[in-house]
Every structure is written in C-alpha cells, then in structure tokens.
Design a protein around this motif. Structure first.
Motif, PDB file in Angstrom:
ATOM      1  N   MET A 145       0.832  -1.206   0.000  1.00 11.52           N
ATOM      2  CA  MET A 145       0.000   0.000   0.000  1.00 11.52           C
ATOM      3  C   MET A 145       0.863   1.251   0.000  1.00 11.52           C
ATOM      4  O   MET A 145       0.643   2.167  -0.787  1.00 11.52           O
ATOM      5  CB  MET A 145      -0.903   0.008   1.232  1.00 11.52           C
ATOM      6  N   LEU A 146       1.852   1.278   0.881  1.00 12.01           N
ATOM      7  CA  LEU A 146       2.704   2.463   0.956  1.00 12.01           C
ATOM      8  C   LEU A 146       3.460   2.656  -0.345  1.00 12.01           C
ATOM      9  O   LEU A 146       3.582   3.778  -0.836  1.00 12.01           O
ATOM     10  CB  LEU A 146       3.699   2.327   2.114  1.00 12.01           C
ATOM     11  N   ALA A 180       3.457  12.537   1.576  1.00 11.97           N
ATOM     12  CA  ALA A 180       3.343  11.110   1.868  1.00 11.97           C
ATOM     13  C   ALA A 180       2.362  10.836   2.998  1.00 11.97           C
ATOM     14  O   ALA A 180       1.807   9.746   3.108  1.00 11.97           O
ATOM     15  CB  ALA A 180       4.712  10.545   2.222  1.00 11.97           C
ATOM     16  N   LEU A 181       2.131  11.846   3.837  1.00 13.40           N
ATOM     17  CA  LEU A 181       1.347  11.632   5.042  1.00 13.40           C
ATOM     18  C   LEU A 181      -0.066  11.087   4.828  1.00 13.40           C
ATOM     19  O   LEU A 181      -0.480  10.161   5.530  1.00 13.40           O
ATOM     20  CB  LEU A 181       1.292  12.942   5.853  1.00 13.40           C
ATOM     21  N   PRO A 182      -0.816  11.634   3.863  1.00 17.51           N
ATOM     22  CA  PRO A 182      -2.168  11.085   3.663  1.00 17.51           C
ATOM     23  C   PRO A 182      -2.138   9.598   3.342  1.00 17.51           C
ATOM     24  O   PRO A 182      -2.964   8.841   3.856  1.00 17.51           O
ATOM     25  CB  PRO A 182      -2.700  11.886   2.469  1.00 17.51           C
ATOM     26  N   GLY A 183      -1.190   9.194   2.526  1.00 16.87           N
ATOM     27  CA  GLY A 183      -1.070   7.777   2.187  1.00 16.87           C
ATOM     28  C   GLY A 183      -0.725   6.945   3.405  1.00 16.87           C
ATOM     29  O   GLY A 183      -1.281   5.866   3.619  1.00 16.87           O
ATOM     30  N   ILE A 184       0.181   7.445   4.223  1.00 24.44           N
ATOM     31  CA  ILE A 184       0.566   6.718   5.429  1.00 24.44           C
ATOM     32  C   ILE A 184      -0.638   6.617   6.365  1.00 24.44           C
ATOM     33  O   ILE A 184      -0.908   5.557   6.936  1.00 24.44           O
ATOM     34  CB  ILE A 184       1.746   7.427   6.128  1.00 24.44           C
ATOM     35  N   ALA A 185      -1.385   7.710   6.483  1.00 22.63           N
ATOM     36  CA  ALA A 185      -2.533   7.717   7.389  1.00 22.63           C
ATOM     37  C   ALA A 185      -3.585   6.711   6.964  1.00 22.63           C
ATOM     38  O   ALA A 185      -4.124   5.953   7.785  1.00 22.63           O
ATOM     39  CB  ALA A 185      -3.138   9.116   7.452  1.00 22.63           C
ATOM     40  N   SER A 186      -3.868   6.641   5.664  1.00 20.90           N
ATOM     41  CA  SER A 186      -4.920   5.704   5.271  1.00 20.90           C
ATOM     42  C   SER A 186      -4.432   4.270   5.354  1.00 20.90           C
ATOM     43  O   SER A 186      -5.207   3.364   5.663  1.00 20.90           O
ATOM     44  CB  SER A 186      -5.479   6.034   3.885  1.00 20.90           C
ATOM     45  N   THR A 187      -3.161   4.050   5.106  1.00 19.18           N
ATOM     46  CA  THR A 187      -2.606   2.713   5.302  1.00 19.18           C
ATOM     47  C   THR A 187      -2.726   2.305   6.771  1.00 19.18           C
ATOM     48  O   THR A 187      -3.122   1.178   7.093  1.00 19.18           O
ATOM     49  CB  THR A 187      -1.120   2.679   4.897  1.00 19.18           C
ATOM     50  N   PHE A 188      -2.399   3.242   7.633  1.00 18.37           N
ATOM     51  CA  PHE A 188      -2.483   3.002   9.072  1.00 18.37           C
ATOM     52  C   PHE A 188      -3.905   2.578   9.448  1.00 18.37           C
ATOM     53  O   PHE A 188      -4.119   1.559  10.084  1.00 18.37           O
ATOM     54  CB  PHE A 188      -2.086   4.287   9.817  1.00 18.37           C
TER      55      PHE A 188
END
Ligand SMILES: Nc1ncnc2c1ncn2[C@@H]1O[C@H](COP(=O)(O)OP(=O)(O)OP(=O)(O)O)[C@@H](O)[C@H]1O
Ligand SMILES: [Mg+2]
Lengths: 263, 333
Positions: A145-146, A180-188
């Motif tokens: 995902m990331l 990158a943060l939005p992607g990391i947040a939704s992966t989280f």
C-alpha cells in the motif's frame, strides 16, 4: 440503476443491521428470525455480557494488538516502500511480487509450526508474541500500500525542491513528508481495521490474558447453546470502536487524499 | 546572469549512450533553445546542466567555475518543469517563496520578493490558493515565479508550454520572451516544437541522437543548414528533398528546396506535376503535388490559391535557394 445499487447495498448491510437489532432483543424474540423488530426493546444483553466477561480487558487487548502491530508495520514498511519507490533497483519488482506471494498461501499451512513454537516456548496468550505474528501477517500488505502511494509522488517535485536549494532534510520534512502523510494515514487506518478484525490467528494463539475482541465474540458462539441476542450484543460491542474510528477519520482521510491530487 | 560552457560532455544510462560528447558555449544573457526529435537527449542535456544527472565524463563550467561535481542547489540555476512540479500542499505564496526560505532569507524580504514576482506574473489574486485550484497557465506562471524570485544565474526550461492549449501557448511564449528581455537573464529552453524554437531563440542548438548537429541563429539554420537532418528538421512544412538525375546535375547526392521557394506555373513549364491535395490556411496554401521527375513535393503559395486535386501544373525551383548535400548528408556550400 439506483434501485440495483440500493438493493445490493441493503443486502450487504443486512447482516450488520440484523446483528445490531438483535442485540436489543430478548433471547425469546431473537430466535424468531422472521420478526425483524422486537416487541420489547432491552439493554440487558449488554449488561449481562459485560458482567459475564470483562469487555474492557478484551477491548484493551484489541487496541494493543491492532495499534501496536500496525505501528510496528509502519516502522519497517515506510523505509522499505520508500527506497523501493524512490530508488528502485532491478530486483524491486520481483521483491514486491515475492512479498505479495506470501499472502497467497493459506494461513493454515503455517499454523501448525507456529503453534508448536508458541507452545514450546510458552508464548501462547501473551501480548508481544501475538502482536509480532500480526505484524508479520500484515507487513507485506502495508509495504504494498505504501509503495503505491509513494509511487504516486512525482519525482519532478522532489527535483524541483533540490533545485530550489532544499537539503536532504528539508526535502524530506517540507516536501516529501506532507505529500506522503495522507497515504501513510490511510494505510495506518486500514491496517488497524484488518488487525482488529483478524480472527484466525488470535483465536488460536490467545486465550484469556492477551485475548482481543474476536475471542470475546467467539466465546458467546459455542458452549452454552444459542444465545443470539447476547452474541449479537457482544459483536456490536466488538465492532463499535472500530466503526467509530473509521467514521471519524473518514473526512480527515478524504481531505488528505485529495490534496495531493496535483500533477 | 552567466555563461555556461560544456566540454566534451557524455552521459550513459547503463550501456545506452544518450549524450555523445557535446561541446557548447551558452552565452551570457542569451536565449538558447535546444531542439531535436523526441528521445534525442534534450532533457538529459538540460538535466546535466542543472545537476540533476551526473556526467559520465566531461566538464560543465558556469562563469568559468567548474561545477561538474556540484549538486543542483550549489549551481544557483532555476528550472521550470514540463509538469510544473509545484508543491501541492503549499499555497501559491509559499510555492514562490520556497527557494527564498531555503536560502534563509528573512520573512520581510520573502514577502516583498513574492509580492513583486506575483505582480510581474499577474498572480496577485491567487497567492492564497493551492496549485490544485489554478488553471494550467496560472500554474505555469507560479512555476516561473518560483524560478525568478531568487535571481538565479540562469533559467532552464524543459518544454514548459507543452501541456497548454495552443492559444495559451502563444501567450506564454510572449510572456517568457518579455521576461527574458526585462531580466536580461541567460535562458536555456528545451522544446521539440521548431516553431517555438524559431520564434523564441537567439541561438538554436539542434540535437540529434545525443550529438549537436548545428548551432546558430534561427535564420542561419533556416538559410544555411549544415546537414540534411537540420534542413529537414527546421522549417514547416518540411523542405523537399530530391535525389537522382536532377541532384547530380547540381553536383550533389541530394538537393533540397523549401516549399516557399518552388513556384507553380501553368502546365507548359519544364517540370510537370499534378495536385494531390491542398491545405488552405487562408494566408497561405500548401499544395501537395506528385511529379513524375521529382516524386512527391510540397509547394507553399502565398494567399488563397485555387487548387483542385488532379489539376496539372508545372514547377519552377528557385536556383539560388537550392541546398546541396553530399552522400553523407553534409551540406555543400
Ligand atoms: N533515467 C534514465 N534511464 C535510462 N534511460 C534514460 C533515462 N532518462 C532518459 N533516458 C533515455 O535517454 C534518451 C534521451 O532522453 P531525453 O529525455 O533526454 O529525450 P528528449 O530529447 O528530452 O525527448 P522528448 O522530446 O521526448 O522529451 C531516451 O532514449 C531515453 O529513453
Ligand atoms: Mg524531454
């Protein structure tokens, strides 16, 4: 068209609705399946469930396992996905495929050896070992995902930052991280939900002490026959926190995801 | 403002050799355009100058200083990308101010410079928007604003207009030329559009397969192309090439003549041809003809000419305008 969509939507939502409604029925009412709405609404199922098993302890275990394993996943997956997205080598594609292939094996295949290891070293029903199994279980997915999110970040923008005089640290903190943060947040979020609902391993590897909510639900499904109202109440209590978390983060996530949408 | 020199610059990607020994002098204050077909290495050459790619061998000098080993930040150049490459999470104000912030300028200085750039580029009303809320032309202006605020030694443009529609492209072309005049800065501009190259450049560098084919002013390239490749690449519609008996008569393997240097007359002339199709542009007419002696030719006639397909006519080549090339494609002057 809309009618079809609604029909499918209701069909998919049906079990959840049924569970939710049933949790407010008396046991007598609950077995009458034909009757969707109860005659006498009651909260007593929740009371009984809380009294008989310590909901809060299970919930706490779920939080520890789901959030802990997800954080651990991110700790390893962010650098991995990062380097694969921004400085790929000839083997990057193969590595990614190999990682995904580990998810294709049915988990039962690995159950016996892992169970035996857990038994041998007395790891059963302990937080850290279960958390680590969960971490290993979801790591490939998190890397994937990331990777797809990071891949979306245009290299041009990083080069522009370099031309603008940003050093490596500034490039990272002021340009890369915000994108990158939005992607990391939704992966989280997605991984927390996956880990929260994971039942196959947690049911086998935990018992009381480290058992998450999946075990809590399962404990109502078998031994003393059918108590649908209580089972439903337990299920409702188990999924409520994650639904609430999802609900609150969705607006946040949608906003985060759309603001990277500039090419 | 500065002079950029390239000495024997080579670049390989693995075994693929993309830039094959380029020597080039980019003058202070000039507008130099790199043109060439897709894949010839224009972007790579620009990125080598920018410091975004490492040289395989050779040297790059800016104002006499060897910058070959320096990173992009230390070269003090600014680049405008085809994709604009704006920071999506920052306002227009912060996008333009970013290089100044990186240079640790004070808030007051940043504010003043951003304001001035925004004024020059008509962006005053958009300073608080995000790039996502701007049109393509506005985004391009922000990218240019980000380039001009820190007064770089030179500007590098990589096909900055190719994502814009035709009308906007013409307008932005003028704006960039005006900017060049008012700043007096050195600009290097990459394009594959030879009309852009002809109209904007004071010097054109024609690249082909990682080599410099010819360097010169637009009219030099138009009037005296040194190779068959340059002759065919510069000018629209393309130059007509004729080989065979007529070429031998001129002492060449191939001769070339531009469509505007071919006259049409009635069917009684020396070279016979028939009209295949005509393109009417209003100001000009491009007539595509087939000739038994010369093959397919394009003729450019001024004004709107009556030209029905199938009509027989004759062609006259202006002898003073014939370009001659030897068998290896080099011009014979
Ligand atoms: N990072 C890279 N790795 C490998 N090959 C590359 C790389 N960058 C460019 N190339 C190759 O180098 C050659 C020149 O590419 P370049 O981008 O400079 O062409 P260009 O003249 O700018 O073309 P265009 O007009 O299409 O932008 C191409 O064959 C391209 O495939
Ligand atoms: Mg290019």
């Amino acid at each position: 068209m809309t009618l079809v969509a609604w029909t499918i939507g209701i069909l998919m939502f049906w079990p959840i609705l049924w569970t939710f409604l049933t949790s407010f029925k008396t046991e007598q009412d609950a077995v009458l399946m034909s009757q969707l709405f109860s005659t006498g609404w009651t909260f007593e199922n929740f009371g009984i469930v809380q009294e008989r098993s310590d909901y809060l302890r299970f919930a706490m275990n779920s939080v520890i396992i789901a959030f802990g394993s997800t954080l651990l996943c991110l700790l390893f997956a962010i650098p991995a996905a990062w380097s694969m997205a921004f400085s790929p080598s000839k083997r990057t594609k193969d590595t990614l495929l190999w990682m995904l292939s580990t998810k294709m094996m049915p988990p039962v295949g690995a159950l016996l050896p892992i169970y035996l290891i857990f038994k041998e070293y007395r790891l059963i029903d302990q937080h850290i070992p279960v958390l680590i199994i969960m971490f290993m279980l979801n790591l490939p997915l998190v890397v994937w995902m990331l990777f797809t999110y990071f891949k979306e970040i245009p290299v041009d923008i990083l080069e522009a930052a370099r031309m603008d005089g940003a050093g490596i640290w500034q490039e990272l903190s002021r340009v890369l991280a915000p994108m990158a943060l939005p992607g990391i947040a939704s992966t989280f979020l997605l991984n927390v939900i996956l880990a929260w609902n994971e039942a196959f391993w947690t049911l086998k590897l935990t018992d009381v002490h480290a058992a998450p909510l999946t075990v809590f639900i399962a404990s109502y499904s078998s031994p003393e026959g059918l108590f649908w109202a209580k089972l439903s109440a337990a299920s409702t209590m188990a999924i409520a926190p994650i639904l609430i978390l999802g609900w609150f983060s969705q607006t946040q996530l949608v906003r985060g995801l759309t603001f990277g949408a500039v090419k | 403002m500065s002079r950029i020199e390239l000495n024997a610059v080579r670049k390989n990607f693995g075994t693929l050799s993309v830039i094959n020994g380029v020597d080039l002098d980019i003058y202070d204050g000039g507008f130099t355009v790199f043109v060439g077909p897709s894949g010839c290495g224009k972007s790579t050459l620009l990125r080598l100058i920018a410091g975004l790619e490492d040289l395989t061998s050779g040297h790059i000098l800016i104002d006499g200083r060897d910058v070959t080993e320096l990173g992009p930040a230390q070269r003090e150049l600014a680049m405008v990308f085809q994709s604009y490459a704006l920071y999506p999470h920052m306002s227009v104000r912060n996008n333009i101010g970013f290089p100044l912030k990186m240079a640790k300028q004070s808030e007051a200085v940043i504010d003043a410079k951003v304001r001035k750039a925004a004024e020059t580029l008509n962006l005053k009303d958009f300073l608080d928007r995000r790039p996502g809320q701007l049109s393509g032309g506005q985004r391009q202006r922000v990218a240019i604003g980000r380039a001009i605020v820190r007064e770089p030694k030179a500007f590098l443009f990589d096909e900055p207009l190719s994502n814009l529609d035709a009308a906007l492209r013409v307008q932005m072309r003028l704006e960039i030329m005006q900017l060049h005049k008012s700043l007096g800065a050195t600009m290097v501009y990459v394009t594959h559009d030879q009309v852009e190259a002809m109209t904007m450049a004071d010097r054109i560098v024609v690249l082909n397969q990682g080599r410099v084919e010819q360097v010169g002013s637009p009219l030099e390239l138009y009037d005296r192309p040194k190779t068959l490749f340059v002759a065919g690449f510069i000018g629209s519609p393309k130059m007509n090439f004729i080989s065979g008996a007529l070429a031998s008569k001129h002492g060449a393997a191939t001769i070339g003549i531009r469509p505007e240097h071919v006259q049409i007359g009635d069917a009684s002339g020396a070279i016979h041809a028939t009209i295949r199709i005509a393109e009417h542009l209003g100001s000009d007419t491009f007539i595509h003809v087939d000739s038994a002696d010369l093959g397919a030719m394009t003729v450019r006639a001024t004004g709107n000419i009556e030209a029905a397909p199938g009509t027989a006519l004759s062609l006259t080549l202006d002898p003073a305008r014939i370009h001659r090339f030897d068998a290896s494609g080099q011009a014979i002057f």
